[in-house]
Design an enzyme around this catalytic site. Structure first.
Site, PDB file in Angstrom:
ATOM      1  N   GLY A 287       0.974  -0.950   0.068  1.00 14.68           N
ATOM      2  CA  GLY A 287      -0.042   0.115   0.281  1.00 14.68           C
ATOM      3  C   GLY A 287       1.112   1.245   0.086  1.00 14.68           C
ATOM      4  N   HIS A 461     -22.526  -6.328 -32.551  1.00 11.80           N
ATOM      5  CA  HIS A 461     -21.803  -7.017 -32.682  1.00 11.80           C
ATOM      6  C   HIS A 461     -20.550  -7.872 -33.636  1.00 11.80           C
ATOM      7  CE1 HIS A 461     -22.218 -11.530 -33.034  1.00 11.80           C
ATOM      8  NE2 HIS A 461     -21.903 -11.938 -34.352  1.00 11.80           N
TER       9      HIS A 461
END
Ligand SMILES: Cc1cc2nc3c(=O)[nH]c(=O)nc-3n(C[C@H](O)[C@H](O)[C@H](O)COP(=O)(O)OP(=O)(O)OC[C@H]3O[C@@H](n4cnc5c(N)ncnc54)[C@H](O)[C@@H]3O)c2cc1C
Length: 482
Positions: A287, A461
């Site tokens: 972190g 698509h």
């Protein structure tokens, strides 16, 4: 001599600081940015951008290694030259660093080089930088200023964050690396232990694994990428393990022994068992912590909490005229959160009507490992913990034509809806290009789109994005291609 009085002074030129400066200048405010090291901050120089450049090299290498499955033959084996891979990544950073200089100049923002400190409300003292200053190559920003006293009605602290260190396992830059050393290795280690499996740890683990390194990730929590939906994290884990990454969860590195050119990590599981892993280097990725020191915050009584400056939804601190944004103002510590927080802050300062406060619930998070992970909103566990009745949709990459055509048929798109209202509460994805797909759901959440509206939207698509619609349809028992 330049006038040293501004409407807005921003301390730090990371993605938070420099974007805020541009918006401030657009709003007609006289603006300056103080920077002690490098324009673009951690993001451009040591974070988001150079990691993605490294990961791109890794991705191309991964594809090349699977060329045969695409009907392609590669003469010989493709190998990585660490020097050239790193040089490309540093070049990408340098180009963007110069780009920030250009943007400062274009927007007539003064750049003040040096270390800034708040002396009193309305005043910043800039001293000699404690870091080596990386001047952008070209173009050199106009109006470059240096040490001195500067005044502004509004001062925005955007000083970012630095790696967090665990006591006893402090990075030494040689055997124990932070992201700084991991970003710029001067040799390719044969083996690595990565301590921590958040986005930074997993991205480096994924990169080094693609480079052929024997990588072991040690994570304290039960799942890797612990903030992600557990199901998504589980799929990512399996895929990473399939690529040869070793992952130990529910365990901590309790001690690191150093030899001349290797480390031995003591890895302790919850049941108290300890195993020792010897590797060339350890990457500490536990972190980051806010850069709140030596800014004069205590003297001015500016409230901090767990290493970060406390702010309201508009970046205001408890002291009038002083604001904070980005990593230094707390999680999520992400570049896009820093930018947005800064824009909100300066629009409020400029008195724009209808400025919306920061909504942390709709900030996407992306991890660019292979496979990628992306998410926004509540996980399934969090939605349940809030006591919500939910509907969950799932759609697998293995059922999507484009994914199969790409040879990327492993992954999942998961959507979570409020069963009563149809509100999209969260979306979670793992698989190829999901970091580019997630924004569709972020827009949907921001527009408070319902399941009906998503189902009535036409998706092109063949695309990976069709899986987003299918996942929504699945939540309502209407999936088509599965
Ligand atoms: C390896 C890595 C990968 C990452 N990948 C991503 C990613 O893919 N996506 C993402 O969204 N985020 C990512 N992040 C996080 C991202 O880099 C940070 O969230 C972002 O940089 C925060 O921006 P900031 O403007 O708040 O601070 P910073 O970018 O840290 O900038 C702060 C600036 O302030 C300057 N400064 C500090 N103190 C002073 C002072 N007293 N005087 C003058 N100047 C000062 C510093 O020199 C620095 O330039 C990553 C981080 C790391 C380390």
């Amino acid at each position: 001599m330049a006038d040293n009085t501004y409407d807005v002074i921003i301390i730090g030129s990371g993605p938070g600081g420099y974007v805020t400066a541009i918006r401030s200048a657009q709003l007609g405010l006289k603006t300056a940015v103080v920077e002690r090291e490098h324009l673009g901050g951690i993001c451009l120089n040591w974070g988001c951008i150079p990691t993605k450049a490294l990961l791109r090299s890794a991705e191309i290498l991964d594809h090349a290694n699977h060329a045969k499955s695409y009907g392609l033959t590669l003469e010989g084996k493709m190998t990585a030259d660490v020097k050239d891979v790193v040089a490309r990544s540093r070049g990408v950073s340098a180009r963007l660093n110069s780009g920030v200089a250009f943007l400062m100049k274009k927007n007539k923002i003064d750049v003040i080089w040096g270390e800034a400190k708040l002396s009193k409300p309305g005043e910043v003292i800039v001293g000699k930088s404690t870091k080596p200053v990386v001047q952008p190559q070209n173009p050199v920003p106009k109006g470059v200023l240096g040490e001195g006293t500067y005044k502004a009605k509004h001062i925005i602290v955007a000083t970012g964050a630095r790696p967090r260190a665990l006591p006893g396992i402090e990075p030494d830059g040689k055997l124990i690396w932070t992201y700084f050393e991991a970003m710029k290795p001067d040799f390719m280690p044969k083996s690595l232990v990565v301590m921590g499996s958040g986005a930074i740890g997993i991205e480096f683990a994924s990169f080094y694994r693609s480079m052929g390194v024997d990588v072991t990730v040690v994570e304290l929590m039960d799942n890797i990428m612990p903030v992600e939906d557990a199901e998504i994290s589980g799929i990512a884990r399996k895929a990473l393990e399939k690529r040869g990454l070793k992952i130990i969860t529910g365990a901590k590195v309790s001690k690191v022994e150093k030899a001349a050119n290797s480390i031995t990590a003591h890895v302790e599981t919850k049941d108290g068992k300890v195993q020792q892993i010897t590797a060339d280097r350890l990457i500490s990725a536990v972190g980051v912590q806010g850069n709140i020191e030596n800014l004069g915050l205590e003297a001015l009584g500016i409230k901090t909490d767990r290493g970060c400056i406390v702010i309201d939804g508009y970046g205001k601190t408890n002291v009038p005229g002083i604001y904070a944004i980005g990593d230094v103002a707390g999680p999520p510590m992400l570049a896009h959160k820093a930018e947005h927080e800064g824009v909100i802050c300066v629009e409020k300062i400029a008195g724009l009507p209808h400025v919306h406060p920061m909504d942390k619930g709709k900030i996407p998070g992306c991890t660019y490992c292979n496979p990628q992970v992306a998410s926004v909103g509540l996980t399934e566990a969090k939605a349940k913990a809030e006591g919500r009745e939910i509907r969950v949709g799932r759609y697998s990459f293995g059922a999507n034509g484009k994914a199969i055509a790409l040879g990327e048929d492993n992954g999942l798109v998961k959507t979570i809806f409020d069963a009563k209202t149809g509100e999209l509460l969260g979306a979670h994805m793992v698989g190829a290009e999901v970091t580019e797909l997630i924004q569709g759901f972020v827009i949907a959440m921001n527009l408070e789109t319902t399941e009906e509206e998503l189902m009535h939207t036409v998706f092109p698509h063949p695309t990976l994005s069709e899986m987003m619609k299918e996942s929504v349809l699945d939540a309502y028992g209407r999936v088509l291609n599965a």
